[in-house]
Motif scaffolding. Sequence first.
Motif, PDB file in Angstrom:
ATOM      1  N   ILE A  35     -18.751  26.492  16.018  1.00 43.38           N
ATOM      2  CA  ILE A  35     -19.915  25.895  16.672  1.00 43.38           C
ATOM      3  C   ILE A  35     -20.255  24.573  15.981  1.00 43.38           C
ATOM      4  CG2 ILE A  35     -22.370  26.162  17.200  1.00 43.38           C
ATOM      5  CD1 ILE A  35     -20.760  28.159  18.754  1.00 43.38           C
ATOM      6  N   LYS A  36     -20.470  23.515  16.769  1.00 41.55           N
ATOM      7  CA  LYS A  36     -20.843  22.204  16.235  1.00 41.55           C
ATOM      8  C   LYS A  36     -22.281  21.884  16.637  1.00 41.55           C
ATOM      9  CE  LYS A  36     -16.439  21.513  15.091  1.00 41.55           C
ATOM     10  NZ  LYS A  36     -15.719  22.529  15.877  1.00 41.55           N
ATOM     11  N   ASP A  37     -22.810  20.809  16.056  1.00 41.57           N
ATOM     12  CA  ASP A  37     -24.185  20.398  16.342  1.00 41.57           C
ATOM     13  C   ASP A  37     -24.207  18.912  16.684  1.00 41.57           C
ATOM     14  OD1 ASP A  37     -26.897  19.945  16.477  1.00 41.57           O
ATOM     15  OD2 ASP A  37     -27.377  20.910  14.572  1.00 41.57           O
ATOM     16  N   GLN A  38     -24.485  18.601  17.949  1.00 40.54           N
ATOM     17  CA  GLN A  38     -24.559  17.202  18.365  1.00 40.54           C
ATOM     18  C   GLN A  38     -25.811  16.514  17.855  1.00 40.54           C
ATOM     19  OE1 GLN A  38     -25.030  18.461  22.668  1.00 40.54           O
ATOM     20  NE2 GLN A  38     -26.314  16.620  22.705  1.00 40.54           N
ATOM     21  N   ASN A  39     -26.793  17.308  17.409  1.00 41.10           N
ATOM     22  CA  ASN A  39     -28.028  16.820  16.821  1.00 41.10           C
ATOM     23  C   ASN A  39     -28.722  15.818  17.754  1.00 41.10           C
ATOM     24  OD1 ASN A  39     -29.878  16.948  14.618  1.00 41.10           O
ATOM     25  ND2 ASN A  39     -29.099  15.026  13.822  1.00 41.10           N
ATOM     26  N   ARG A  40     -29.158  14.673  17.228  1.00 39.50           N
ATOM     27  CA  ARG A  40     -29.897  13.688  18.030  1.00 39.50           C
ATOM     28  C   ARG A  40     -28.938  12.680  18.659  1.00 39.50           C
ATOM     29  NH1 ARG A  40     -33.145  14.575  13.500  1.00 39.50           N
ATOM     30  NH2 ARG A  40     -35.215  15.396  13.987  1.00 39.50           N
ATOM     31  N   SER A  41     -28.017  13.193  19.452  1.00 38.21           N
ATOM     32  CA  SER A  41     -27.089  12.320  20.172  1.00 38.21           C
ATOM     33  C   SER A  41     -26.827  12.907  21.544  1.00 38.21           C
ATOM     34  CB  SER A  41     -25.761  12.176  19.408  1.00 38.21           C
ATOM     35  OG  SER A  41     -24.999  13.376  19.474  1.00 38.21           O
TER      36      SER A  41
ATOM     37  N   THR B 159     -23.255  10.142   8.808  1.00 34.18           N
ATOM     38  CA  THR B 159     -23.163   9.811   7.383  1.00 34.18           C
ATOM     39  C   THR B 159     -23.314   8.317   7.111  1.00 34.18           C
ATOM     40  OG1 THR B 159     -20.739   9.773   7.547  1.00 34.18           O
ATOM     41  CG2 THR B 159     -21.770  11.827   6.807  1.00 34.18           C
ATOM     42  N   LEU B 160     -22.919   7.468   8.053  1.00 31.65           N
ATOM     43  CA  LEU B 160     -23.055   6.023   7.831  1.00 31.65           C
ATOM     44  C   LEU B 160     -24.518   5.593   7.806  1.00 31.65           C
ATOM     45  CD1 LEU B 160     -20.105   4.674  10.029  1.00 31.65           C
ATOM     46  CD2 LEU B 160     -20.187   4.898   7.541  1.00 31.65           C
ATOM     47  N   GLN B 161     -25.398   6.438   8.340  1.00 33.46           N
ATOM     48  CA  GLN B 161     -26.835   6.156   8.306  1.00 33.46           C
ATOM     49  C   GLN B 161     -27.551   6.977   7.243  1.00 33.46           C
ATOM     50  OE1 GLN B 161     -28.585   6.046  12.466  1.00 33.46           O
ATOM     51  NE2 GLN B 161     -26.560   6.865  12.922  1.00 33.46           N
ATOM     52  N   GLY B 162     -26.787   7.686   6.429  1.00 33.68           N
ATOM     53  CA  GLY B 162     -27.409   8.533   5.424  1.00 33.68           C
ATOM     54  C   GLY B 162     -27.917   9.841   5.973  1.00 33.68           C
ATOM     55  N   ASP B 163     -27.434  10.256   7.131  1.00 41.51           N
ATOM     56  CA  ASP B 163     -27.837  11.510   7.760  1.00 41.51           C
ATOM     57  C   ASP B 163     -26.686  12.502   7.638  1.00 41.51           C
ATOM     58  OD1 ASP B 163     -29.233  13.401   9.247  1.00 41.51           O
ATOM     59  OD2 ASP B 163     -29.937  11.935  10.709  1.00 41.51           O
ATOM     60  N   SER B 164     -26.982  13.766   7.858  1.00 41.49           N
ATOM     61  CA  SER B 164     -25.949  14.793   7.761  1.00 41.49           C
ATOM     62  C   SER B 164     -25.365  15.163   9.115  1.00 41.49           C
ATOM     63  CB  SER B 164     -26.515  16.045   7.085  1.00 41.49           C
ATOM     64  OG  SER B 164     -27.604  16.559   7.835  1.00 41.49           O
ATOM     65  N   LEU B 165     -25.988  14.684  10.196  1.00 40.29           N
ATOM     66  CA  LEU B 165     -25.525  14.943  11.550  1.00 40.29           C
ATOM     67  C   LEU B 165     -25.749  13.699  12.395  1.00 40.29           C
ATOM     68  CD1 LEU B 165     -27.062  18.506  12.093  1.00 40.29           C
ATOM     69  CD2 LEU B 165     -24.616  18.005  11.883  1.00 40.29           C
ATOM     70  N   ALA B 166     -25.138  13.679  13.575  1.00 37.70           N
ATOM     71  CA  ALA B 166     -25.264  12.520  14.459  1.00 37.70           C
ATOM     72  C   ALA B 166     -26.723  12.242  14.802  1.00 37.70           C
ATOM     73  CB  ALA B 166     -24.464  12.761  15.739  1.00 37.70           C
ATOM     74  N   ASN B 167     -27.092  10.971  14.771  1.00 36.97           N
ATOM     75  CA  ASN B 167     -28.439  10.544  15.154  1.00 36.97           C
ATOM     76  C   ASN B 167     -28.307   9.181  15.825  1.00 36.97           C
ATOM     77  OD1 ASN B 167     -31.074   9.602  15.348  1.00 36.97           O
ATOM     78  ND2 ASN B 167     -31.701  10.528  13.418  1.00 36.97           N
ATOM     79  N   PHE B 168     -28.493   9.171  17.145  1.00 32.87           N
ATOM     80  CA  PHE B 168     -28.263   7.951  17.925  1.00 32.87           C
ATOM     81  C   PHE B 168     -29.550   7.181  18.212  1.00 32.87           C
ATOM     82  CE2 PHE B 168     -23.953   8.936  20.182  1.00 32.87           C
ATOM     83  CZ  PHE B 168     -23.366   9.096  18.939  1.00 32.87           C
ATOM     84  N   ASN B 169     -30.672   7.599  17.659  1.00 32.13           N
ATOM     85  CA  ASN B 169     -31.940   6.941  17.978  1.00 32.13           C
ATOM     86  C   ASN B 169     -31.907   5.453  17.639  1.00 32.13           C
ATOM     87  OD1 ASN B 169     -32.880   9.414  18.845  1.00 32.13           O
ATOM     88  ND2 ASN B 169     -34.035   9.845  16.986  1.00 32.13           N
ATOM     89  N   GLU B 170     -31.617   5.132  16.387  1.00 32.06           N
ATOM     90  CA  GLU B 170     -31.543   3.723  15.984  1.00 32.06           C
ATOM     91  C   GLU B 170     -30.348   3.032  16.623  1.00 32.06           C
ATOM     92  OE1 GLU B 170     -32.196   2.729  11.757  1.00 32.06           O
ATOM     93  OE2 GLU B 170     -30.318   1.594  11.900  1.00 32.06           O
ATOM     94  N   PHE B 171     -29.222   3.721  16.660  1.00 31.58           N
ATOM     95  CA  PHE B 171     -27.987   3.176  17.224  1.00 31.58           C
ATOM     96  C   PHE B 171     -28.206   2.638  18.635  1.00 31.58           C
ATOM     97  CE2 PHE B 171     -23.696   4.727  19.111  1.00 31.58           C
ATOM     98  CZ  PHE B 171     -23.142   3.463  19.057  1.00 31.58           C
ATOM     99  N   PHE B 172     -28.794   3.467  19.509  1.00 33.77           N
ATOM    100  CA  PHE B 172     -28.975   3.018  20.893  1.00 33.77           C
ATOM    101  C   PHE B 172     -30.142   2.055  21.059  1.00 33.77           C
ATOM    102  CE2 PHE B 172     -25.532   5.376  22.453  1.00 33.77           C
ATOM    103  CZ  PHE B 172     -25.331   4.991  23.775  1.00 33.77           C
TER     104      PHE B 172
END
Length: 402
Positions: free
Chosen positions: A46-52, A133-146
């Motif tokens: 099981i994976k976690d897409q988190n905030r993406s 990880t490139l944002q210092g997070d442990s899972l995907a987070n697209f809030n700032e990215f998008f």
Amino acid sequence: MKKIITLALLATMALSATAQEAEKKDSADSKKPVFTTIKTLPITSIKDQNRSGTCWAYSTLSFFESEILKKTGKEYDLCEMFIANKDYMERAELTVRMHGDSQFSQGGSAGDVLIIMKNHGIVPESAMPAPGTLQGDSLANFNEFFSVMEPYVDAIAKNKAKKISSQWKKGLQGIIDAYLGECPEEFVYEGKKYTPKSFMASLGIDLNDYVSITSYTHHPFYTSFPVEVQDNWRWDRSYNVPMDEMMRIIDNALDNGYTIAWGGDVSEEGFTRKGLGVLYDTKKAQSLTGSDAARWLKLTASEKKSKLDSLGVDAPEIVPTQEYRQEGFDNWELTDDHGMHIYGLAKDQNGKEYYMVKNSWGEYGDYKGTWYMTKAFVAGKTMDFLINKNAIPKDIRKKLGI
């Protein structure tokens, strides 16, 4: 004496209240589904897409990981961010060509994953930075990215210039790489050097074996058409079959060891955050919950949902029809919300059958990342799904010409 009597009365009332609460709990527990597995097929973790908004990548790569397991017995963890990196650039290119008249967003489809793998290959998870990880997070987070990428693409797509340069692509690729990581041209996996295309070729599956299935009446059956939803921005085509045959395909696939990359509507009251998908018949449920029509209308959405959920295995379901599906699609009730991975079949204590579905929200819900969706829910709320063409019954394949 009065004090003793009062205390006795209070104790009796407390015991009565406790007994009533226990009775309610027992009643609720008796209605909670107890599942018996009928068939389960191998899946990866099981994976976690988190905030993406990448359910489409997670669910479809999970599907392909099961396809590889079936074909070769080898387990892989394929890289969702490789798919997202390639896909967002190609989606931006179309948006610019269309002068902004094509939606640029986080969502996508199973067809996106298939096309990226065909054209660009794939890499294992270890070949790129772990999500977030490139944002210092442990899972995907697209809030700032998008929030950075969307206005960039919009500024190019709606530019008033008579001519634009190609430099915007370099700038956008820099943004994508900064948040998702660069896609490697070469990498080493288990001691061997690969390119994304050579790695894809080593996985033992034929990407030409995969087709998309749907079921609507605004196009002829046994033809293919692009399902008209915004995230199908490539206008990838799906084969159109009657609803009963759509369900036969799913059942035949599971019977023969094939899983399904499912896309559909999870915005309904019956898709719970606890791990269930039930096609509630709210009209019938009103009387079962002790609510007449007038009282039901006064309830808040959360109160209605709570009452419906309390019915458990006794909750009445709509019997979906072809007309129900079409009406829902045309009036925006059947929406393109989420991608998941169907991998098994189970039944509850009443004998009702449910598909076992791998989600990408981590080990969330009562069943640690698995959702149990009734056959009625899947029949009524499927948008489309990707499947190995060899999983389709021969008579239906013949009608489709595949």
